[in-house]
Design a protein around this motif. Structure first.
Motif, PDB file in Angstrom:
ATOM      1  N   VAL A 133      51.332  18.269  29.670  1.00  0.00           N
ATOM      2  CA  VAL A 133      50.685  17.373  30.644  1.00  0.00           C
ATOM      3  C   VAL A 133      51.405  16.041  30.691  1.00  0.00           C
ATOM      4  O   VAL A 133      51.623  15.466  31.771  1.00  0.00           O
ATOM      5  CB  VAL A 133      49.196  17.162  30.282  1.00  0.00           C
ATOM      6  CG1 VAL A 133      48.580  16.109  31.184  1.00  0.00           C
ATOM      7  CG2 VAL A 133      48.432  18.474  30.387  1.00  0.00           C
ATOM      8  N   SER A 184      49.130  27.069  33.775  1.00  0.00           N
ATOM      9  CA  SER A 184      49.963  26.068  34.435  1.00  0.00           C
ATOM     10  C   SER A 184      51.064  25.586  33.498  1.00  0.00           C
ATOM     11  O   SER A 184      52.174  25.265  33.930  1.00  0.00           O
ATOM     12  CB  SER A 184      49.120  24.889  34.916  1.00  0.00           C
ATOM     13  OG  SER A 184      48.573  24.170  33.821  1.00  0.00           O
ATOM     14  N   LYS A 201      48.317  21.339  34.289  1.00  0.00           N
ATOM     15  CA  LYS A 201      46.927  20.886  34.349  1.00  0.00           C
ATOM     16  C   LYS A 201      46.330  20.853  32.944  1.00  0.00           C
ATOM     17  O   LYS A 201      46.602  21.731  32.133  1.00  0.00           O
ATOM     18  CB  LYS A 201      46.099  21.817  35.246  1.00  0.00           C
ATOM     19  CG  LYS A 201      46.687  22.030  36.639  1.00  0.00           C
ATOM     20  CD  LYS A 201      46.874  20.715  37.379  1.00  0.00           C
ATOM     21  CE  LYS A 201      47.497  20.965  38.758  1.00  0.00           C
ATOM     22  NZ  LYS A 201      47.776  19.685  39.467  1.00  0.00           N
ATOM     23  N   SER A 247      45.088  23.953  30.701  1.00  0.00           N
ATOM     24  CA  SER A 247      45.461  25.204  31.377  1.00  0.00           C
ATOM     25  C   SER A 247      46.757  25.759  30.795  1.00  0.00           C
ATOM     26  O   SER A 247      47.844  25.222  31.051  1.00  0.00           O
ATOM     27  CB  SER A 247      45.629  24.971  32.883  1.00  0.00           C
ATOM     28  OG  SER A 247      46.178  26.117  33.514  1.00  0.00           O
TER      29      SER A 247
END
Length: 252
Positions: free
Chosen positions: A194, A207, A201, A204
């Protein structure tokens, strides 16, 4: 060396399963190579003295390249790009899928003797499995017909399998294994993504692997493929390491 033997003793069950995976992949490569040899009317041993000598040479080059890692701007620092698969793929094209799996194994073994393991063999299993996911499809396809068209098809197929398998393998096995190994919540690892990649995300894992791992594998597969397509033929002529039959060589 003592630290390596201690690590093996402490993780005996895991090491045994690691060797089981190595044996399974080698058997698959051996069987498919035999099928390809039969299809091309090639009558020669899977391993010869000449093959073994070149396998050792390419494995040594591979482990040297493995030491040079390039960080990528879109992935956390524990993901790095290396080009150790270039000599393995070149050797696999010259000597077949079984040689490819053997070179992947020797590469990992040499790395363990040189640097040991800091991941209780989790990282080494990942490197071997992901490397084979690229080398095996590419070398198996190429072994059926050794011309430039099939070399390109082989590299594309290998890159696709590498990208898909490597991405899924990270999500399903590698990231959870590292979180457990280092005693940290999965969120800590995901937050590293992140912080560096806006496409990841929070919380997640999907992602994370799509934005960080998939591009890494795609770049690696593409760069290794292009390097192999450029250098394989000149190297095969310069070193005279092609040991395939006359019929097979005529297709190149």
């Amino acid at each position: 060396m003592k630290d390596l033997f201690n690590a093996v003793a402490e993780n005996a069950a895991y090491v045994a399963s690691f060797f089981g995976i190595i044996v399974l992949l080698f058997v698959i490569a051996f069987i498919l190579e035999r099928i390809a040899q039969k299809a091309n009317n090639i009558k020669e041993p899977i391993f010869t003295t000449k093959k073994i000598a070149f396998i050792g040479m390419f494995s040594a080059i591979s482990v040297v390249l493995m030491m040079f890692e390039i960080p990528l701007p879109f992935a956390p620092s524990f993901y790095k790009l290396d080009f150790s698969e270039i000599p393995v793929l070149i050797g696999s094209f010259a000597f077949g899928p079984a040689a490819g799996v053997t070179m992947e194994f020797i590469k990992i073994l040499l790395k363990l003797f040189i640097k040991g393991t800091s991941t209780a063999f989790v990282g080494e299993l990942a490197n071997f499995a992901v490397g084979c996911s690229f080398i095996l499809p590419a070398s198996i396809i190429y072994s059926f017909k050794t011309n430039r068209k099939f070399a390109i098809i082989s590299c594309v197929a290998g890159t696709i399998v590498l990208t898909i398998f490597g991405t899924a393998f990270n999500a399903i096995y590698l990231l959870p294994a590292f979180a457990k190994l280092y005693g940290m919540p999965m969120e800590v690892l995901l937050n590293m993504g992140v912080e560096i990649n806006p496409l990841v995300k929070e919380g997640s894992i999907v992602s994370f692997v799509v934005a960080c791992v998939a591009p890494l594998n795609l770049i690696k597969g593409t760069s290794v493929s292009l390097s192999t397509l450029i250098f394989y033929k000149p190297l095969s002529k310069a070193l005279n390491f092609s040991v395939r039959s006359k019929k097979s060589n005529e297709n190149k």
